[in-house]
Design a protein around this motif. Structure first.
Motif, mmCIF file in Angstrom:
data_model
loop_
_atom_site.group_PDB
_atom_site.id
_atom_site.type_symbol
_atom_site.label_atom_id
_atom_site.label_comp_id
_atom_site.label_asym_id
_atom_site.label_seq_id
_atom_site.Cartn_x
_atom_site.Cartn_y
_atom_site.Cartn_z
ATOM 1 N N LEU A 19 28.875 44.432 45.522
ATOM 2 C CA LEU A 19 29.984 44.396 44.569
ATOM 3 C C LEU A 19 30.357 45.825 44.194
ATOM 4 O O LEU A 19 29.483 46.669 44.013
ATOM 5 C CB LEU A 19 29.591 43.641 43.300
ATOM 6 N N THR A 20 31.651 46.071 44.071
ATOM 7 C CA THR A 20 32.141 47.355 43.592
ATOM 8 C C THR A 20 32.985 47.104 42.361
ATOM 9 O O THR A 20 33.927 46.309 42.396
ATOM 10 C CB THR A 20 32.998 48.061 44.669
ATOM 11 N N PHE A 21 32.638 47.771 41.263
ATOM 12 C CA PHE A 21 33.368 47.648 40.002
ATOM 13 C C PHE A 21 34.307 48.837 39.875
ATOM 14 O O PHE A 21 33.901 49.974 40.076
ATOM 15 C CB PHE A 21 32.386 47.602 38.835
ATOM 16 N N SER A 22 35.562 48.567 39.550
ATOM 17 C CA SER A 22 36.560 49.630 39.440
ATOM 18 C C SER A 22 37.449 49.375 38.233
ATOM 19 O O SER A 22 37.733 48.230 37.889
ATOM 20 C CB SER A 22 37.417 49.654 40.706
ATOM 21 N N THR A 23 37.893 50.450 37.608
ATOM 22 C CA THR A 23 38.874 50.331 36.525
ATOM 23 C C THR A 23 40.254 50.780 36.993
ATOM 24 O O THR A 23 41.191 50.791 36.217
ATOM 25 C CB THR A 23 38.439 51.170 35.310
ATOM 26 N N LYS A 24 40.355 51.166 38.255
ATOM 27 C CA LYS A 24 41.595 51.660 38.875
ATOM 28 C C LYS A 24 42.130 52.914 38.190
ATOM 29 O O LYS A 24 43.320 53.145 38.151
ATOM 30 C CB LYS A 24 42.675 50.566 38.902
ATOM 31 N N THR A 25 41.245 53.723 37.645
ATOM 32 C CA THR A 25 41.662 55.011 37.096
ATOM 33 C C THR A 25 41.306 56.094 38.110
ATOM 34 O O THR A 25 40.484 55.878 38.997
ATOM 35 C CB THR A 25 40.956 55.300 35.749
ATOM 36 N N LEU A 26 41.888 57.244 37.969
ATOM 37 C CA LEU A 26 41.651 58.326 38.918
ATOM 38 C C LEU A 26 40.210 58.815 38.900
ATOM 39 O O LEU A 26 39.650 59.199 39.912
ATOM 40 C CB LEU A 26 42.590 59.501 38.637
ATOM 41 N N LEU A 27 39.592 58.818 37.734
ATOM 42 C CA LEU A 27 38.236 59.335 37.604
ATOM 43 C C LEU A 27 37.168 58.280 37.887
ATOM 44 O O LEU A 27 36.004 58.609 37.984
ATOM 45 C CB LEU A 27 38.019 59.894 36.195
ATOM 46 N N GLY A 28 37.558 57.037 37.973
ATOM 47 C CA GLY A 28 36.574 55.972 38.180
ATOM 48 C C GLY A 28 36.017 55.501 36.851
ATOM 49 O O GLY A 28 36.281 56.087 35.807
ATOM 50 N N ARG A 43 36.232 46.206 31.070
ATOM 51 C CA ARG A 43 37.390 45.621 31.756
ATOM 52 C C ARG A 43 37.543 46.322 33.085
ATOM 53 O O ARG A 43 37.467 47.543 33.169
ATOM 54 C CB ARG A 43 38.662 45.787 30.927
ATOM 55 N N GLY A 44 37.775 45.524 34.123
ATOM 56 C CA GLY A 44 37.959 46.139 35.426
ATOM 57 C C GLY A 44 38.088 45.112 36.528
ATOM 58 O O GLY A 44 38.302 43.930 36.279
ATOM 59 N N PHE A 45 37.956 45.604 37.739
ATOM 60 C CA PHE A 45 38.182 44.808 38.936
ATOM 61 C C PHE A 45 36.903 44.802 39.768
ATOM 62 O O PHE A 45 36.193 45.794 39.832
ATOM 63 C CB PHE A 45 39.321 45.416 39.757
ATOM 64 N N ILE A 46 36.654 43.687 40.426
ATOM 65 C CA ILE A 46 35.494 43.556 41.299
ATOM 66 C C ILE A 46 35.987 43.372 42.732
ATOM 67 O O ILE A 46 36.858 42.545 42.991
ATOM 68 C CB ILE A 46 34.632 42.330 40.916
ATOM 69 N N LYS A 47 35.411 44.156 43.641
ATOM 70 C CA LYS A 47 35.655 43.965 45.066
ATOM 71 C C LYS A 47 34.329 43.509 45.672
ATOM 72 O O LYS A 47 33.278 44.068 45.352
ATOM 73 C CB LYS A 47 36.125 45.260 45.716
ATOM 74 N N VAL A 48 34.367 42.488 46.515
ATOM 75 C CA VAL A 48 33.159 41.910 47.101
ATOM 76 C C VAL A 48 33.120 42.231 48.586
ATOM 77 O O VAL A 48 34.120 42.111 49.282
ATOM 78 C CB VAL A 48 33.133 40.372 46.913
ATOM 79 N N LYS A 49 31.954 42.647 49.055
ATOM 80 C CA LYS A 49 31.743 42.886 50.483
ATOM 81 C C LYS A 49 30.568 42.019 50.915
ATOM 82 O O LYS A 49 29.514 42.045 50.274
ATOM 83 C CB LYS A 49 31.453 44.364 50.737
ATOM 84 N N ILE A 50 30.776 41.216 51.964
ATOM 85 C CA ILE A 50 29.686 40.384 52.468
ATOM 86 C C ILE A 50 29.375 40.787 53.909
ATOM 87 O O ILE A 50 30.264 41.151 54.670
ATOM 88 C CB ILE A 50 29.988 38.864 52.355
ATOM 89 N N THR A 51 28.085 40.728 54.242
ATOM 90 C CA THR A 51 27.596 41.141 55.551
ATOM 91 C C THR A 51 26.704 40.053 56.112
ATOM 92 O O THR A 51 25.906 39.465 55.375
ATOM 93 C CB THR A 51 26.788 42.452 55.420
ATOM 94 N N ASP A 52 26.834 39.789 57.413
ATOM 95 C CA ASP A 52 25.950 38.798 58.038
ATOM 96 C C ASP A 52 24.739 39.498 58.651
ATOM 97 O O ASP A 52 24.604 40.719 58.578
ATOM 98 C CB ASP A 52 26.697 37.925 59.055
ATOM 99 N N ALA A 76 42.870 42.561 35.842
ATOM 100 C CA ALA A 76 41.524 42.986 35.456
ATOM 101 C C ALA A 76 40.796 41.829 34.778
ATOM 102 O O ALA A 76 41.411 40.997 34.111
ATOM 103 C CB ALA A 76 41.609 44.176 34.510
ATOM 104 N N SER A 77 39.503 41.781 34.968
ATOM 105 C CA SER A 77 38.653 40.795 34.289
ATOM 106 C C SER A 77 37.983 41.475 33.106
ATOM 107 O O SER A 77 37.755 42.684 33.104
ATOM 108 C CB SER A 77 37.583 40.262 35.241
ATOM 109 N N THR A 78 37.650 40.684 32.093
ATOM 110 C CA THR A 78 36.936 41.179 30.927
ATOM 111 C C THR A 78 35.504 40.684 31.000
ATOM 112 O O THR A 78 35.270 39.483 31.110
ATOM 113 C CB THR A 78 37.611 40.688 29.627
#
Length: 127
Positions: A98-107, A48-57, A71-73
């Motif tokens: 893509l960056t996967f995060s659980t939004k916890t302090l330790l990652g 379970r966590g969050f995805i942040k997307v970064k796109i580059t040209d 959060a997505s499962t």
């Protein structure tokens, strides 16, 4: 802004089409460029966590999505669709990160292993 119950009368004249952005940003010009991120993962355990997307040209210009509030499962071989929004659009994408995060302090303790990923523009569905 417009009140949600009156947007049709204010934004869509009967004679011409109008673009309306319902997911807006807090920065001028306030429009968001939305993409649908479709992910299939192959982790054996549920993540379970969050995805942040970064796109580059190809010129190196980069934009990063807003992090979703829920959060997505992610389960093995199950597709997850996530709506992502960017403050500006990149027409010819050279790289997706893509960056996967659980939004916890330790990652996150574990990695999210991706089997397949598709990124589709909702503003321009041909892309």
């Amino acid at each position: 802004g417009y009140h949600a119950d009156r947007w049709k009368k204010l934004l869509i004249p009967s004679s011409s089409p109008t673009k309306a952005y319902f997911d807006t940003s807090d920065q001028d010009p306030f429009c968001m460029y939305n993409y649908l991120l479709d992910i299939t993962t192959w982790n054996k355990s549920i993540r379970r966590g969050f995805i942040k997307v970064k796109i580059t040209d190809y010129a190196g210009n980069t934009v990063e999505s807003q992090m979703n509030s829920e959060a997505s499962t992610f389960q093995q071989y199950k597709r997850v669709k996530i709506l992502t929004g960017f403050h500006q659009d990149i027409e010819k994408i050279a790289k997706i990160s893509l960056t996967f995060s659980t939004k916890t302090l330790l990652g996150p303790k574990h990695k999210l292993r991706i089997l397949q990923m598709k990124l589709k523009s909702l503003n321009d569905p041909k892309r």
